[in-house]
Scaffold this motif. Structure first.
Motif, short mmCIF file in Angstrom:
data_model
loop_
_atom_site.label_atom_id
_atom_site.label_comp_id
_atom_site.label_asym_id
_atom_site.label_seq_id
_atom_site.Cartn_x
_atom_site.Cartn_y
_atom_site.Cartn_z
N LEU A 24 0.74 -1.22 -0.08
CA LEU A 24 0.04 0.04 0.01
C LEU A 24 0.88 1.25 0.03
O LEU A 24 0.60 2.28 -0.63
CB LEU A 24 -0.85 0.00 1.11
N ALA A 25 1.83 1.15 1.02
CA ALA A 25 2.73 2.28 0.99
C ALA A 25 3.64 2.70 -0.40
O ALA A 25 3.59 3.74 -0.72
CB ALA A 25 3.76 2.17 1.90
N LEU A 26 3.86 1.53 -1.08
CA LEU A 26 4.90 1.59 -2.32
C LEU A 26 3.89 2.25 -3.24
O LEU A 26 4.32 2.99 -4.22
CB LEU A 26 5.27 0.47 -2.67
N ALA A 27 2.66 1.58 -3.44
CA ALA A 27 1.66 2.20 -4.53
C ALA A 27 1.46 3.59 -4.33
O ALA A 27 1.02 4.35 -5.34
CB ALA A 27 0.51 1.36 -4.51
N GLU A 28 1.18 4.13 -2.99
CA GLU A 28 0.74 5.21 -2.88
C GLU A 28 2.03 6.17 -3.42
O GLU A 28 1.96 7.58 -3.60
CB GLU A 28 0.56 5.63 -1.23
N ALA A 29 3.05 5.63 -2.98
CA ALA A 29 4.47 6.50 -3.52
C ALA A 29 4.58 6.28 -5.04
O ALA A 29 5.61 7.11 -5.53
CB ALA A 29 5.54 6.08 -2.72
N GLY A 30 3.82 5.99 -5.68
CA GLY A 30 3.90 5.88 -7.23
C GLY A 30 4.76 4.57 -7.72
O GLY A 30 4.87 4.60 -8.96
N ALA A 31 5.16 3.67 -6.92
CA ALA A 31 5.99 2.39 -7.37
C ALA A 31 5.10 1.56 -8.16
O ALA A 31 3.79 1.23 -7.75
CB ALA A 31 6.66 2.04 -6.22
N ASP A 32 5.62 0.89 -9.15
CA ASP A 32 5.15 -0.31 -9.70
C ASP A 32 5.54 -1.33 -8.87
O ASP A 32 6.41 -1.64 -8.22
CB ASP A 32 5.48 -0.51 -10.87
N VAL A 33 4.35 -2.34 -8.60
CA VAL A 33 4.83 -3.34 -7.37
C VAL A 33 4.61 -4.64 -7.88
O VAL A 33 3.51 -5.13 -8.47
CB VAL A 33 4.04 -3.06 -6.16
N THR A 34 5.61 -5.72 -7.55
CA THR A 34 5.26 -7.11 -7.97
C THR A 34 5.62 -7.88 -6.43
O THR A 34 6.27 -7.73 -5.82
CB THR A 34 6.49 -7.72 -8.84
N ALA A 35 4.16 -8.57 -6.24
CA ALA A 35 4.38 -9.31 -4.76
C ALA A 35 4.75 -10.79 -5.17
O ALA A 35 4.24 -11.42 -5.94
CB ALA A 35 2.87 -9.40 -4.29
N ALA A 36 5.59 -10.99 -4.42
CA ALA A 36 6.08 -12.47 -4.42
C ALA A 36 5.31 -13.16 -3.36
O ALA A 36 5.84 -12.82 -1.90
CB ALA A 36 7.68 -12.56 -4.26
N VAL A 37 4.64 -14.34 -3.87
CA VAL A 37 3.94 -15.25 -2.96
C VAL A 37 4.14 -16.46 -3.15
O VAL A 37 4.85 -16.91 -3.89
CB VAL A 37 2.36 -14.88 -2.86
N ARG A 38 3.74 -17.58 -2.03
CA ARG A 38 3.99 -18.85 -2.32
C ARG A 38 3.33 -19.42 -3.10
O ARG A 38 3.48 -20.47 -3.65
CB ARG A 38 3.68 -19.32 -0.58
N SER A 39 1.89 -19.11 -3.35
CA SER A 39 0.94 -19.87 -4.11
C SER A 39 -0.12 -18.66 -4.68
O SER A 39 -0.17 -17.49 -4.49
CB SER A 39 0.12 -20.81 -3.26
N ALA A 40 -0.91 -19.07 -5.73
CA ALA A 40 -1.86 -18.34 -6.28
C ALA A 40 -2.93 -17.90 -5.29
O ALA A 40 -3.47 -16.84 -5.57
CB ALA A 40 -2.31 -19.40 -7.79
N ALA A 41 -2.99 -18.93 -4.55
CA ALA A 41 -4.20 -18.85 -3.70
C ALA A 41 -3.86 -17.50 -2.72
O ALA A 41 -4.41 -16.56 -2.45
CB ALA A 41 -4.73 -19.94 -2.76
N SER A 42 -2.59 -17.54 -2.38
CA SER A 42 -2.14 -16.65 -1.53
C SER A 42 -2.14 -15.34 -2.16
O SER A 42 -2.31 -14.31 -1.63
CB SER A 42 -0.58 -16.81 -0.91
N GLY A 43 -1.83 -15.30 -3.51
CA GLY A 43 -1.86 -14.13 -4.14
C GLY A 43 -3.19 -13.53 -4.32
O GLY A 43 -3.36 -12.17 -4.31
N ALA A 44 -4.10 -14.34 -4.65
CA ALA A 44 -5.48 -13.75 -4.47
C ALA A 44 -6.04 -13.18 -3.50
O ALA A 44 -6.62 -11.99 -3.25
CB ALA A 44 -6.34 -14.97 -5.08
N LEU A 45 -5.75 -13.68 -2.09
CA LEU A 45 -6.01 -13.22 -0.60
C LEU A 45 -5.26 -11.76 -0.83
O LEU A 45 -6.01 -10.85 -0.14
CB LEU A 45 -5.64 -14.15 0.25
#
Length: 615
Positions: A24-45
């Motif tokens: 949230l803080a990075l997006a507010e600062a204007g950054a493009d964000v890639t989230a590294a998660v353990r599974s697709a289900a985790s990413g959806a959450l």
């Protein structure tokens, strides 16, 4: 440095408490964000959580596997636009073996730096270490086996693995010319505005024990210091540090120096939660020597009860330059404690749970905020038992003063509590058992704020309970000893509702048995019952009375209320006094039906009208 508008942040540990807030803080600062998660289900959450917290732009997702040859799919070539990496990954858990802890914390650092080394546009790696473990000497790397064994034995697996990973991170990043910044946060608590946190370890566990009444003593001394920091402040700090040239190669201790000494902190939070705060204070040295079955604390947590202070000056200067304001620590602690208690320290995961202020009383509420359907629960249960019904009709349910999770003494609070909980806009008021009494009094005093009145199992229209209800000490003792299965048998005749009553049984054991017993004794008062019947007769709006066929009104009450043309009688077949437990579907269907909205001109027609029954 890359301009902020060209930032691409890769966040490891994105599904954790810090990781989500950091995005949230990075997006507010204007950054493009890639989230590294353990599974697709985790990413959806993660994506759902971000949407629920106001993020309207999309993020990228990648699956991370720290045991794979390439920890992210495609390897460095797939992330050649990344300008910053944030490492929030790791395992914050006590009781691990040394091998587990090293794999989770040291191994992740090693693999992450392998990736970072091959990213062509990388300008910073921000790594979360810890306030008790930061500042290690990278010159000691690699550790000898004897040194490692000694450190892990002395500190425990979790803290030792964080110490080792701090040293290895500095050594490897520096040797490979990877620009780095380390943040050393103290105990991370919930969001400063909402208190939200799903991290239930460390200080949160201690507060839960205090809330449950299982804490026998507090740590003595004015110098025992367990500092805290809110998760949103930490996230904002990390987002700013990643693009500050002066932060390269530096470590920052991020904590609130205004955090009260540990005993005072626990006393403040305990009183805020209405818990019994022990008067006994015990020196930390004594606590650390006691067996675990007495302290109820994991041995690895005891090292955090220290008198140490930390070098926060550089972090304070950094925050001042970037306009980061430290939130008030006591207010933040209160909000965090409220969130933990409202969610019963992880036992109730639903999002729609909160404390609200009503007439100066801290009041627990669940369901749809601001709904014009308001449920007032009965005895001896709490608002949790109405969660399914509230969801089914789009309502909110509140614990009455002195009951469930709400503060207060009970019925004496109703005078100032009822108008506050009603609000200014008219509501459909639904009261069950003792809650029906509160609903009737509210409708009598504030008729313009009540669209309709639904009374479920109103005790004052039913046969009085036996004289045993007046024996408050006996009733209190019985209630305090009732587990959920026994409570279910007593209330419904079977153990089928035991799971739904688990939180009610917990409340009774913890501190509510006395209040419930006092309310039950009051409900047997013939004068109060008559007062409530008269108040009901004065209300001119639509009224619906719902009972179970196994828990009927008295014939006299039927005759009396049936003569009023604005009253509709309805029953649920085979239901008893708690249809919200046993007949949820039938009750929801009945509550969704519109109430009789106008008076019937011919009262005799009302007398002859059959009662509706839901099966």
């Amino acid at each position: 440095m890359t301009a902020h508008g060209n930032r691409h942040a890769l966040v490891f540990g994105a599904s954790g408490l810090v990781g989500r807030h950091l995005i949230l803080a990075l997006a507010e600062a204007g950054a493009d964000v890639t989230a590294a998660v353990r599974s697709a289900a985790s990413g959806a959450l993660v994506e759902r959580w971000l949407r629920d917290h106001g993020l309207r732009r999309s993020i990228h997702l990648t699956i991370v596997d720290f045991d794979a040859p390439e920890i992210v799919e495609g390897g460095p070539a797939a992330f050649d636009t990344v300008t910053e990496i944030h490492n929030c990954a790791g395992s914050y858990r006590f009781g691990m073996t040394a091998q587990e802890a090293r794999g989770a914390n040291v191994g992740i650092v090693e693999r992450l730096l392998d990736l970072a080394e091959d990213l062509p546009h990388l300008q910073r790696v921000v790594h979360i270490s810890g306030y008790r473990v930061g500042g290690q000497d990278p010159a000691t790397v690699p550790w000898s086996e004897d040194h490692r064994a000694a450190v892990y034995k002395e500190l425990g697996a979790y803290e030792a693995s964080k110490v080792e990973s701090d040293a290895i991170f500095q050594a490897r990043a520096s040797s490979r010319s990877i620009p780095w910044t380390i943040v050393n946060p103290s105990s991370v608590i919930g969001d400063s505005a909402t208190g939200e946190s799903d991290q239930l370890i460390g200080l949160a566990t201690t507060i839960e024990q205090l809330w449950n009444g299982t804490t026998a003593a507090l740590p003595a001394g004015e110098t025992t210091f367990l500092p805290v920091i809110t998760v949103d402040y930490l996230a904002s700090f990390m987002a700013a540090a990643a693009v500050d040239p002066d932060a390269e190669g530096k470590a920052y201790w991020i904590l609130d120096d205004a955090t009260p000494p540990l005993a005072d902190l626990l006393t403040h939070v305990g009183r805020h939660l209405g818990a019994r705060v022990p008067r006994l204070r015990m020196p930390v040295g004594v606590i650390t020597r006691l067996p675990q079955w007495i302290t109820k604390a994991d041995p690895e947590t005891l090292g955090f009860m220290s008198t140490d202070r930390y070098p926060t000056g550089s972090a304070i200067d950094f925050a001042r330059r970037h306009g980061l304001e430290m939130p008030d620590v006591l207010v933040s602690l209160d909000r965090w404690a409220d969130h933990l208690a409202a969610h019963r320290f992880g036992a109730a995961a639903a999002d729609d749970r909160r404390f609200v202020d009503a007439g100066g009383l801290r009041t627990f509420e669940l369901g749809a905020p601001g709904s014009d359907r308001l449920i007032l629960p009965g005895l001896p249960v709490n608002a949790d038992t109405w969660a399914e019904v509230a969801a089914g009709i789009g309502a909110r349910a509140v614990d009455l003063p002195g009951l469930g999770l709400s503060d207060g003494t009970g019925v004496p609070d109703w005078d100032h509590w009822l108008p506050a909980i009603l609000g200014e806009e008219p509501v459909h008021l639904i009261g069950h058992s003792i809650g029906a009494a509160a609903a009737v009094l509210a409708a009598d005093r504030f008729p313009n704020r009540v669209k309709s009145l639904t009374l479920i199992a109103p005790f004052f229209l039913q046969a009085p309970t036996g004289g045993a209800a007046r024996l408050t000490p006996i009733v209190r003792s019985v209630l305090r000893r009732a587990d959920s299965a026994r409570l279910s048998r007593r209330l419904t005749g079977s153990e089928a509702s035991a799971a739904a009553l688990a939180s009610s049984a917990h409340d009774l054991r913890r501190r509510r048995a006395r209040s419930v017993a006092q309310h039950l004794a009051l409900a047997s008062s013939s004068s109060w019952r008559a007062e409530l019947q008269d108040a009901l007769a004065r209300f001119g709006g639509p009224v619906r009375v719902i009972t179970g066929t196994d828990d009927p009104l008295t014939p006299e009450a039927i005759e009396r209320v049936s003569s009023d043309p604005n009253v509709e009688l309805a029953s649920i077949s085979d239901a008893g006094h708690h249809p919200q437990l046993t007949h949820v579907g039938a009750l929801v269907d009945m509550l969704l039906r519109p109430t009789r909205g106008q008076r019937v001109a011919d009262s005799s027609a009302a007398l002859e009208a059959p009662r509706s029954t839901v099966r």
